[in-house]
Design a protein around this motif. Structure first.
Motif, PDB file in Angstrom:
ATOM      1  N   ALA A  82       8.315  -3.805   5.422  1.00 38.28           N
ATOM      2  CA  ALA A  82       8.864  -2.624   4.756  1.00 38.28           C
ATOM      3  C   ALA A  82       8.007  -1.414   5.109  1.00 38.28           C
ATOM      4  N   ILE A  83       8.658  -0.390   5.633  1.00 34.75           N
ATOM      5  CA  ILE A  83       7.994   0.854   6.033  1.00 34.75           C
ATOM      6  C   ILE A  83       8.821   1.989   5.441  1.00 34.75           C
ATOM      7  N   VAL A  84       8.275   2.656   4.418  1.00 36.37           N
ATOM      8  CA  VAL A  84       9.017   3.686   3.689  1.00 36.37           C
ATOM      9  C   VAL A  84       8.258   5.010   3.743  1.00 36.37           C
ATOM     10  N   PRO A  85       8.618   5.900   4.676  1.00 39.81           N
ATOM     11  CA  PRO A  85       7.952   7.203   4.728  1.00 39.81           C
ATOM     12  C   PRO A  85       8.637   8.217   3.814  1.00 39.81           C
ATOM     13  N   PHE A  86       7.882   9.246   3.452  1.00 38.88           N
ATOM     14  CA  PHE A  86       8.436  10.381   2.720  1.00 38.88           C
ATOM     15  C   PHE A  86       8.138  11.628   3.538  1.00 38.88           C
ATOM     16  N   PRO A  87       9.056  12.000   4.451  1.00 41.19           N
ATOM     17  CA  PRO A  87       8.840  13.214   5.252  1.00 41.19           C
ATOM     18  C   PRO A  87       8.916  14.458   4.365  1.00 41.19           C
TER      19      PRO A  87
ATOM     20  N   ALA B 147       0.861  -1.182   0.000  1.00 42.64           N
ATOM     21  CA  ALA B 147       0.000   0.000   0.000  1.00 42.64           C
ATOM     22  C   ALA B 147       0.897   1.231   0.000  1.00 42.64           C
ATOM     23  N   ILE B 148       0.530   2.194  -0.800  1.00 43.02           N
ATOM     24  CA  ILE B 148       1.195   3.498  -0.782  1.00 43.02           C
ATOM     25  C   ILE B 148       0.117   4.516  -0.454  1.00 43.02           C
ATOM     26  N   ILE B 149       0.397   5.331   0.557  1.00 40.91           N
ATOM     27  CA  ILE B 149      -0.555   6.349   0.998  1.00 40.91           C
ATOM     28  C   ILE B 149       0.082   7.706   0.753  1.00 40.91           C
ATOM     29  N   VAL B 150      -0.638   8.597   0.092  1.00 47.67           N
ATOM     30  CA  VAL B 150      -0.127   9.933  -0.193  1.00 47.67           C
ATOM     31  C   VAL B 150      -1.135  10.983   0.248  1.00 47.67           C
TER      32      VAL B 150
ATOM     33  N   GLY C 274      11.855   2.761  -2.799  1.00 46.55           N
ATOM     34  CA  GLY C 274      12.221   2.279  -1.468  1.00 46.55           C
ATOM     35  C   GLY C 274      11.637   0.920  -1.155  1.00 46.55           C
ATOM     36  N   LEU C 275      10.369   0.710  -1.515  1.00 48.71           N
ATOM     37  CA  LEU C 275       9.742  -0.592  -1.278  1.00 48.71           C
ATOM     38  C   LEU C 275      10.429  -1.687  -2.100  1.00 48.71           C
ATOM     39  N   GLY C 276      10.716  -1.384  -3.355  1.00 43.84           N
ATOM     40  CA  GLY C 276      11.382  -2.364  -4.211  1.00 43.84           C
ATOM     41  C   GLY C 276      12.779  -2.709  -3.728  1.00 43.84           C
ATOM     42  N   ALA C 277      13.478  -1.717  -3.191  1.00 44.10           N
ATOM     43  CA  ALA C 277      14.820  -1.975  -2.664  1.00 44.10           C
ATOM     44  C   ALA C 277      14.764  -2.814  -1.392  1.00 44.10           C
ATOM     45  N   ARG C 278      13.763  -2.556  -0.563  1.00 46.33           N
ATOM     46  CA  ARG C 278      13.625  -3.281   0.705  1.00 46.33           C
ATOM     47  C   ARG C 278      13.124  -4.701   0.501  1.00 46.33           C
ATOM     48  N   VAL C 279      12.241  -4.892  -0.498  1.00 48.24           N
ATOM     49  CA  VAL C 279      11.659  -6.208  -0.780  1.00 48.24           C
ATOM     50  C   VAL C 279      11.855  -6.505  -2.272  1.00 48.24           C
ATOM     51  N   PRO C 280      13.059  -6.906  -2.657  1.00 45.23           N
ATOM     52  CA  PRO C 280      13.334  -7.131  -4.083  1.00 45.23           C
ATOM     53  C   PRO C 280      12.380  -8.111  -4.759  1.00 45.23           C
ATOM     54  N   ALA C 281      11.808  -9.047  -4.013  1.00 42.87           N
ATOM     55  CA  ALA C 281      10.893 -10.019  -4.617  1.00 42.87           C
ATOM     56  C   ALA C 281       9.664  -9.350  -5.228  1.00 42.87           C
ATOM     57  N   LEU C 282       9.405  -8.096  -4.878  1.00 45.00           N
ATOM     58  CA  LEU C 282       8.257  -7.391  -5.439  1.00 45.00           C
ATOM     59  C   LEU C 282       8.427  -7.105  -6.928  1.00 45.00           C
ATOM     60  N   ALA C 283       9.681  -7.034  -7.381  1.00 47.96           N
ATOM     61  CA  ALA C 283       9.872  -6.666  -8.779  1.00 47.96           C
ATOM     62  C   ALA C 283      11.172  -7.152  -9.400  1.00 47.96           C
ATOM     63  N   ALA C 284      11.979  -7.868  -8.702  1.00 43.87           N
ATOM     64  CA  ALA C 284      13.294  -8.262  -9.230  1.00 43.87           C
ATOM     65  C   ALA C 284      13.169  -9.449 -10.187  1.00 43.87           C
TER      66      ALA C 284
ATOM     67  N   GLU D 229       7.019  15.355  12.489  1.00 46.56           N
ATOM     68  CA  GLU D 229       7.204  15.734  11.079  1.00 46.56           C
ATOM     69  C   GLU D 229       5.920  15.597  10.280  1.00 46.56           C
ATOM     70  N   GLU D 230       5.773  16.434   9.278  1.00 50.54           N
ATOM     71  CA  GLU D 230       4.706  16.252   8.302  1.00 50.54           C
ATOM     72  C   GLU D 230       5.176  15.158   7.358  1.00 50.54           C
ATOM     73  N   ILE D 231       4.323  14.176   7.114  1.00 48.03           N
ATOM     74  CA  ILE D 231       4.681  13.056   6.253  1.00 48.03           C
ATOM     75  C   ILE D 231       3.824  13.140   4.987  1.00 48.03           C
ATOM     76  N   ASP D 232       4.480  13.310   3.830  1.00 50.61           N
ATOM     77  CA  ASP D 232       3.767  13.450   2.567  1.00 50.61           C
ATOM     78  C   ASP D 232       3.268  12.119   2.020  1.00 50.61           C
ATOM     79  N   GLY D 233       3.943  11.045   2.383  1.00 50.71           N
ATOM     80  CA  GLY D 233       3.545   9.740   1.862  1.00 50.71           C
ATOM     81  C   GLY D 233       4.165   8.624   2.675  1.00 50.71           C
ATOM     82  N   LEU D 234       3.604   7.440   2.511  1.00 53.58           N
ATOM     83  CA  LEU D 234       4.067   6.272   3.254  1.00 53.58           C
ATOM     84  C   LEU D 234       3.850   5.034   2.407  1.00 53.58           C
ATOM     85  N   GLY D 235       4.878   4.218   2.310  1.00 48.82           N
ATOM     86  CA  GLY D 235       4.771   2.940   1.618  1.00 48.82           C
ATOM     87  C   GLY D 235       4.894   1.813   2.614  1.00 48.82           C
ATOM     88  N   LEU D 236       4.052   0.818   2.465  1.00 51.57           N
ATOM     89  CA  LEU D 236       4.059  -0.339   3.357  1.00 51.57           C
ATOM     90  C   LEU D 236       4.039  -1.610   2.522  1.00 51.57           C
ATOM     91  N   ALA D 237       4.794  -2.605   2.951  1.00 51.72           N
ATOM     92  CA  ALA D 237       4.732  -3.935   2.347  1.00 51.72           C
ATOM     93  C   ALA D 237       4.886  -4.928   3.481  1.00 51.72           C
TER      94      ALA D 237
END
Length: 138
Positions: free
Chosen positions: A84-89, A8-11, A30-40, A113-121
């Motif tokens: 995988a928890i990828v925030p975009f502050p 899920a990506i939340i913006v 960031g999600l792809g780097a943390r969990v390569p199985a998502l797209a490698a 912090e204000e968080i513009d987006g968040l990725g979760l896997a």
């Protein structure tokens, strides 16, 4: 991570379109780097043309205001799991060099912090528990 992974990506829908796209794109990397199985993976068509896949799973882009995204981030971080928890502050946008971001990060408090987006896997149940009430970005 378990076999039943969900993404899920939340913006923040209040962001201008270009910043929204940038936020979702950066989080996806960031999600792809943390969990390569998502797209490698690579696929080859019948003529031998090989491509890199974009994602092996659906990637819903959900919307929430910045304070809700921050709250979701803090909830996601509570149980120290192998998810995988990828925030975009928001402050990251003013830094155009990753080294400056890396240097500034330890002095920041994500709870403030204000968080513009968040990725979760992670496991489907975990993702649904955090994002089940959010709407798709439209």
């Amino acid at each position: 991570m378990t076999d039943e992974i969900r993404i899920a990506i939340i913006v923040n829908p209040a962001l201008p379109l270009g910043l929204l796209a940038n936020t979702a794109g950066a989080i996806s990397i960031g999600l792809g780097a943390r969990v390569p199985a998502l797209a490698a993976r690579r696929l080859t068509d019948r003529h031998g043309r090989t491509i890199d896949i974009s994602s092996s799973l659906p990637v819903p882009i959900l919307q929430a205001p910045a304070d809700t995204i921050r709250s979701l981030l803090l909830k996601a971080l509570l149980p120290s799991q192998d998810y995988a928890i990828v925030p975009f502050p928001a402050f990251a946008r003013s830094l155009h060099d990753y080294r400056a971001y890396e240097a500034a990060f330890p002095d920041r408090d994500l709870a403030m912090e204000e968080i513009d987006g968040l990725g979760l896997a992670g496991p489907s149940k975990w993702i649904k528990s955090l994002t089940g009430s959010l709407k798709l970005l439209r």
